[in-house]
Scaffold this motif. Structure first.
Motif, PDB file in Angstrom:
ATOM      1  N   CYS A 125       0.838  -1.319  -0.079  1.00 17.15           N
ATOM      2  CA  CYS A 125       0.018  -0.090   0.061  1.00 17.15           C
ATOM      3  C   CYS A 125       0.888   1.286  -0.074  1.00 17.15           C
ATOM      4  O   CYS A 125       1.650   1.145   0.873  1.00 17.15           O
TER       5      CYS A 125
ATOM      6  N   CYS B 137      -3.859   2.846  -0.961  1.00 14.24           N
ATOM      7  CA  CYS B 137      -4.821   2.474   0.096  1.00 14.24           C
ATOM      8  C   CYS B 137      -5.674   1.263  -0.058  1.00 14.24           C
ATOM      9  O   CYS B 137      -6.550   1.146  -1.090  1.00 14.24           O
TER      10      CYS B 137
ATOM     11  N   THR C  80      -1.503   7.502   1.648  1.00 17.07           N
ATOM     12  CA  THR C  80      -0.882   8.481   2.184  1.00 17.07           C
ATOM     13  C   THR C  80      -0.626   7.865   3.955  1.00 17.07           C
ATOM     14  O   THR C  80       0.692   8.308   4.232  1.00 17.07           O
TER      15      THR C  80
ATOM     16  N   VAL D  71       0.713  -1.210   5.414  1.00 17.56           N
ATOM     17  CA  VAL D  71       0.280  -2.355   5.215  1.00 17.56           C
ATOM     18  C   VAL D  71       0.563  -3.025   3.812  1.00 17.56           C
ATOM     19  O   VAL D  71       0.930  -2.369   2.804  1.00 17.56           O
TER      20      VAL D  71
ATOM     21  N   ALA E 109      -6.966  -0.158   5.172  1.00 19.72           N
ATOM     22  CA  ALA E 109      -6.593  -0.747   6.477  1.00 19.72           C
ATOM     23  C   ALA E 109      -5.466   0.340   7.069  1.00 19.72           C
ATOM     24  O   ALA E 109      -4.495  -0.217   7.916  1.00 19.72           O
ATOM     25  N   CYS E 110      -5.764   1.621   6.783  1.00 20.92           N
ATOM     26  CA  CYS E 110      -4.839   2.564   7.199  1.00 20.92           C
ATOM     27  C   CYS E 110      -4.561   2.598   8.344  1.00 20.92           C
ATOM     28  O   CYS E 110      -3.535   3.088   9.015  1.00 20.92           O
TER      29      CYS E 110
HETATM   30  S1  FES Z   1      -3.183   4.162   3.473  1.00 26.79           S
HETATM   31 FE1  FES Z   1      -2.354   2.208   3.250  1.00 26.79          FE
HETATM   32  S2  FES Z   1      -4.300   1.154   3.740  1.00 26.79           S
HETATM   33 FE2  FES Z   1      -4.975   3.123   3.647  1.00 26.79          FE
END
Ligand code: FES
Ligand code: FMN
Lengths: 628, 160
Positions: B82, B123, B85, B132, B126-127
């Motif tokens: 991921c 994204c 942001t 992640v 699972a931010c």
């Molecule tokens: S920013 Fe990586 S899971 Fe949302």
């Protein structure tokens, strides 16, 4: 059973309620994507196994329920015990027998599993007392974490479809519209357009066929509230859409879900099948004579498809390229027919608004932004997760009281809201009450409700560059100002972070930004300069440092940053273990040294140093040092 | 594109049979095809264009527009890092670098033995557990470069 009348629905409600009461004791295991990642499924299975094996479901009356996201993802897997209201965090499957033994049978608490408040290090047993939950007011997320999203009866026991029954049997479509108008609800997907006004304009459009769509694309990185709603309470989305369709006289609906959300698709599909089976969806809903069907469409993974006209093209099987705004989708939307598109959270709120009344919803929030709003609080903050609060809550309250403050107690630098269309809000504005207007005034946006907290180890030039790179990748390429403007801006930023910046770059960025705002076809390009302009406005000195001094004050931009170990290093070897290039030398318990030649300035050492003994300094000073 | 061997079209026929033969089905069909073959083989696209009565150029335009589709064969295990942001500011870039060191491939590339494909995504929702990484179906939260071996092997429980 298929429901054929209002009375039958009430009977079903009563049955569902009874079934719920028959089992007053419950173990709620969070099975949202976050907790599943840390082994929630195994935990839930272990509980079921343990409870049935020992015959406790009959004896002690405990049932195990897999629920949607409790919001507190970083502490997962989470397990809550009702009616005690006890919460265990970071539960591992192998500890389940011990939990059953001590907590369920022995009725004692295992202190090690309780949530530890990062602020005062005290352990808190009760779910409700944890500051993260205590301060929330949940409307759209009312049932998430309380119900099993794969069990319709459980949802009905918690008031699902009560608003729909009320709308169908006690209200005319116009009365539904009036109620939504009274609530003052505005769209939760970004722009904050008034829901009732959008519906009215669609209803006024000529033609018999119209569509009701749900935007589950949730493209803003750092936001995941829509995922949690679709996963954790899919019925709330269906209920809202059916009510909207009834108000508008629509018979066909679609939910557009991001490809990255597989569990959401599974739960929505199951909810649709169950609702249809019970006569809550499809032909002659609850015997009222109203028909409405919902289909799911999985997106193809393109950020721009969250934009309404692009989404509608994508639904029609085409590439997701937006069109100019003067054609309103309420009149000419999907297949050029009148269409209403609302965000997942917007739809999830509708059932509660109808059930409790528009005035109830309007009693929360600020003058122009009514009700509550879901946010995902992430980044460098102690308690990350999903929250819902009345509009007008201050950023300080959200970040410090609910979020517990900045990770490792580092200094706060900014909070980013609104995704790639939003901006970075600095410390001076922490007392800003969060609503649509206030965020826009501050140069940011509400967007999808992502709040990304940043500490002093975040370079604002790098953050702006990050969003530009994101948007350059995601721009559909149809219009020139967006496609080329982003590319040129990114080139300037690449120069800045590599120490090739020139005087005049800031002005060039500003000129490009103004052109994009004026000339882009859709909001993606128009709002793309927001992260750039807001960082320029609040953190201009950081830009100047990059350009004039070739230094990155935050010590993030690799080409500008060098690392060194301070004399208070206790030689613990933590850094040598993580260094990817093995450029740190030193005996155990002795001062370590970084080989600047081999160091790639990744910062891995600094992140793990327990004594905070690693410091960054501008690489240009390194050259000066070597001369000496 | 390199010459590709003909693929077994029976799976394609099955997928096509389950959708109405019209343009709005295109993306859904391509998604199923992608799942079935792990990429979009050229001759399948030709067949899809014919059956749905959509110009082949349009099928290609859709196939290249969306991130979910690949025209090249993918590795057996897909590794998604991921780059959203929240993950970016918590050091997701270091994960991609570590993968490059371990597997010798960068983002959007596949190992020669078709074992792994590394992808970066924006994204995965699972931010809260950033950064992640998803290996196959398994999500790894608070992922650390130092634990990469373990993630690639696919085993072991998360440490706290
Ligand atoms: S920013 Fe990586 S899971 Fe949302
Ligand atoms: C580039 C771009 C991306 C968008 N992404 C989303 C999204 O992911 N989810 C969403 O609900 N709205 C998104 N929107 C806003 C939608 O265009 C639209 O305003 C919204 O879905 C309407 O629903 P609401 O009134 O309930 O907010 C996006 C807009 C733009 C310009």
């Amino acid at each position: 059973m298929r429901i054929e009348s209002f009375d039958q629905f009430k009977t079903l409600q009563a049955e569902a309620g009874k079934r719920d009461e028959a089992q007053p004791k419950k173990i709620l295991v969070c099975c949202g994507t976050g907790c599943l990642a840390t082994g929630a499924k195994e935990v839930a299975e272990a509980f079921v196994h343990e409870i049935t094996e020992r015959g406790l479901d009959v004896e002690v009356g405990y049932g195990v329920k897999s629920t949607g996201c409790h919001g507190f993802c970083e502490r997962g897997p989470l397990v809550a015990f009702l009616p005690e209201g006890l919460l265990y965090t970071k539960v591992k499957a192998k500890r389940v027998p011990e939990i059953v033994e001590k907590t369920i049978i022995g009725e004692t608490i295992i202190p090690g599993l309780l949530y530890k408040n990062p602020v005062d290090k005290k352990r808190i047993p009760a779910y409700e007392e944890i500051p993260f939950y205590k301060n929330q007011v949940r409307v759209a997320m009312r049932n998430i974490g309380r119900i099993d999203p794969t069990d319709l009866m459980d949802a009905i026991a918690h008031d699902a479809y009560a608003g729909l029954a009320k709308a169908l049997f006690e209200m005319t479509p116009d009365e539904v519209l009036d109620e939504v108008e009274l609530s003052g609800q505005r769209g939760r997907g970004g722009a904050g357009f008034n829901t009732a006004r959008k519906w009215r304009s669609c209803k006024a459009a000529p033609g018999d066929r119209r569509f009701v769509l749900c935007n589950g694309d949730e493209g803003d990185p750092g936001a995941f509230k829509d995922r949690s709603i679709m996963e954790g309470d899919p019925h709330s989305v269906l209920e809202g859409m059916i009510i909207g369709a009834y108000a508008l006289g629509s018979h066909e609906g679609w939910i557009y879900v991001r490809d990255e959300y597989p569990l959401a698709v599974v739960h929505l599909q199951l909810a649709i099948t169950e609702a249809r089976k019970h006569g809550l969806l499809g032909e002659n809903i609850m015997g009222s004579g109203f028909d409405f069907e919902i289909q799911i469409s999985r997106g193809g993974g393109a950020f721009v498809c969250g934009e309404s006209s692009a989404l509608m093209r994508s639904l029609a099987g085409q590439t997701g390229e937006p069109r100019a705004k003067y054609v309103h989708s309420t009149e000419k939307g999907l297949f050029d027919l009148p269409t209403v598109l609302n965000n997942v959270e917007t739809w999830a709120g509708i059932g509660a608004i109808i059930a409790n009344g528009g005035a109830w919803f309007a009693s929360m929030g600020t003058e122009k932004s009514k009700g509550t709003k879901a946010f995902s609080l992430v980044g460098k903050v102690k308690n990350t997760g999903l929250i819902e609060l009345p509009m007008g809550t201050t950023l300080r309250h959200i970040i410090y009281d609910i979020g517990g403050g900045v990770l490792k107690d580092r200094p706060f630098k900014a909070v980013q809201t609104g995704g790639p269309s939003g901006g970075c809000i600095p410390e001076e504005l922490l007392d800003l009450p969060v609503d649509y207007e206030k965020l826009t005034e501050a140069g940011s946006m509400m967007g999808s409700g992502g709040m990304i907290v940043m500490d002093d180890r975040t370079c604002m030039v790098d953050v702006a560059r990050y969003f530009l790179a994101f948007l350059t990748e995601e721009s559909c390429g149809k219009c020139v100002p967006c496609r080329e403007g982003l590319k040129q801006m990114l080139a300037i930023y690449d120069a800045l972070i590599e120490g090739r910046g020139n005087v005049g770059d800031i002005e060039r960025i500003e000129t490009l930004a103004a052109g994009m705002q004026l000339g882009s076809l859709c909001e993606l390009g128009k709002s793309a300069p927001n992260p750039v302009l807001s960082t320029l406005k609040y953190f201009r000195s950081e830009y100047e440092a990059h350009i004039v001094d070739h230094a990155c004050p935050a010590g993030i931009c690799r080409d500008l940053t060098a690392f060194e170990i301070m004399p208070d290093c206790d030689g613990c070897h933590a850094c040598t273990k993580v260094c990817p290039t093995d450029c740190i030398a030193g005996e155990k318990k002795e001062l370590h040294v970084i080989d600047h030649e081999a160091c790639i300035s990744c910062g891995a050492c600094l992140d793990v140093c327990p004594t905070d003994s690693i410091r960054t300094f501008p690489k240009v000073e390194l050259a000066a040092k070597e001369v000496v | 594109m390199a010459e590709q061997p003909c693929v077994d079209l029976s799976k394609t026929e099955e997928i096509l049979a389950s959708y109405p033969h019209e343009e709005p089905s295109l993306i859904q069909v391509l998604q199923d095809v992608h799942r079935a073959y792990n990429y979009l083989p050229c001759d399948v696209l030709v067949r899809v264009a014919m059956v749905l009565d959509v110009p082949l150029a349009k099928v290609f335009s859709v196939s290249t527009f969306y991130k979910a589709f690949s025209l090249e064969p993918q590795g057996e295990t897909i590794i998604k890092v991921c780059m959203g942001t929240a993950c970016h500011i918590r050091g997701a870039g270091q994960l991609v670098e570590e993968l490059e060191r371990k597997l010798g491939i960068g983002a959007e590339e596949t190992t020669e033995d078709l074992q792994f494909t590394v992808k970066t995504v924006n994204c995965v929702g699972a931010c809260a557990m950033a950064p992640v990484m998803i290996v196959g179906e398994k999500y790894w939260g608070s992922a650390k470069p130092a634990r990469m071996e373990k993630y690639l092997a696919g085993g072991g429980e998360d440490e706290d």
